[in-house]
Design a protein around this motif. Structure first.
Motif, PDB file in Angstrom:
ATOM      1  N   ARG A   2      56.341 -14.259  85.588  1.00  0.00           N
ATOM      2  CA  ARG A   2      57.229 -14.567  86.823  1.00  0.00           C
ATOM      3  C   ARG A   2      58.143 -13.570  87.313  1.00  0.00           C
ATOM      4  O   ARG A   2      58.273 -13.307  88.506  1.00  0.00           O
ATOM      5  N   ASP A   3      58.837 -13.046  86.013  1.00  0.00           N
ATOM      6  CA  ASP A   3      59.637 -11.733  86.435  1.00  0.00           C
ATOM      7  C   ASP A   3      58.965 -10.698  87.491  1.00  0.00           C
ATOM      8  O   ASP A   3      59.424 -10.038  88.307  1.00  0.00           O
ATOM      9  N   VAL A   8      57.178  -7.939  92.513  1.00  0.00           N
ATOM     10  CA  VAL A   8      56.394  -7.385  93.743  1.00  0.00           C
ATOM     11  C   VAL A   8      56.968  -7.983  95.195  1.00  0.00           C
ATOM     12  O   VAL A   8      56.762  -7.256  95.899  1.00  0.00           O
ATOM     13  N   PHE A   9      57.155  -9.233  95.119  1.00  0.00           N
ATOM     14  CA  PHE A   9      57.806  -9.811  96.234  1.00  0.00           C
ATOM     15  C   PHE A   9      58.940  -9.017  96.908  1.00  0.00           C
ATOM     16  O   PHE A   9      58.914  -8.716  97.903  1.00  0.00           O
ATOM     17  N   VAL A  10      59.996  -8.785  95.984  1.00  0.00           N
ATOM     18  CA  VAL A  10      60.993  -7.991  96.343  1.00  0.00           C
ATOM     19  C   VAL A  10      60.573  -6.794  97.059  1.00  0.00           C
ATOM     20  O   VAL A  10      60.998  -6.103  98.081  1.00  0.00           O
ATOM     21  N   GLU A  47      48.847  -7.058  85.782  1.00  0.00           N
ATOM     22  CA  GLU A  47      48.383  -8.439  86.532  1.00  0.00           C
ATOM     23  C   GLU A  47      48.896  -8.602  88.130  1.00  0.00           C
ATOM     24  O   GLU A  47      48.590  -8.820  88.785  1.00  0.00           O
ATOM     25  N   ALA A  48      50.076  -7.660  88.178  1.00  0.00           N
ATOM     26  CA  ALA A  48      50.820  -7.662  89.406  1.00  0.00           C
ATOM     27  C   ALA A  48      50.151  -6.717  90.506  1.00  0.00           C
ATOM     28  O   ALA A  48      50.421  -6.659  91.671  1.00  0.00           O
TER      29      ALA A  48
END
Length: 67
Positions: A2-3, A8-10, A47-48
């Motif tokens: 989750r972190d 990645v989104f940020v 995974e990101a």
């Protein structure tokens, strides 16, 4: 995980913000691609990685639409 997804989104959002959501000239476009490559290297092999690739594809589509 989750972190990592949050990071990645940020990172993707900050990349888009850095170029002010406006039409880019050729130099700015190259600079944005270079910045994205640096971010991608950070997530390479995790995974990101594909999450970033998909999000950046969306960012590219947005900017291409402005052209």
């Amino acid at each position: 995980m989750r972190d990592l997804a949050y990071k990645v989104f940020v990172d993707t959002y900050r990349l888009a913000c850095r170029y002010h959501f406006q039409k880019l000239d050729e130099g700015q476009w190259e600079s944005m691609i270079s910045d994205a490559d640096r971010i991608l290297r950070r997530y390479k092999g995790t995974e990101a990685e594909y999450l970033f690739r998909y999000l950046f594809a969306g960012v590219q589509s947005f900017y291409e639409g402005l052209q």
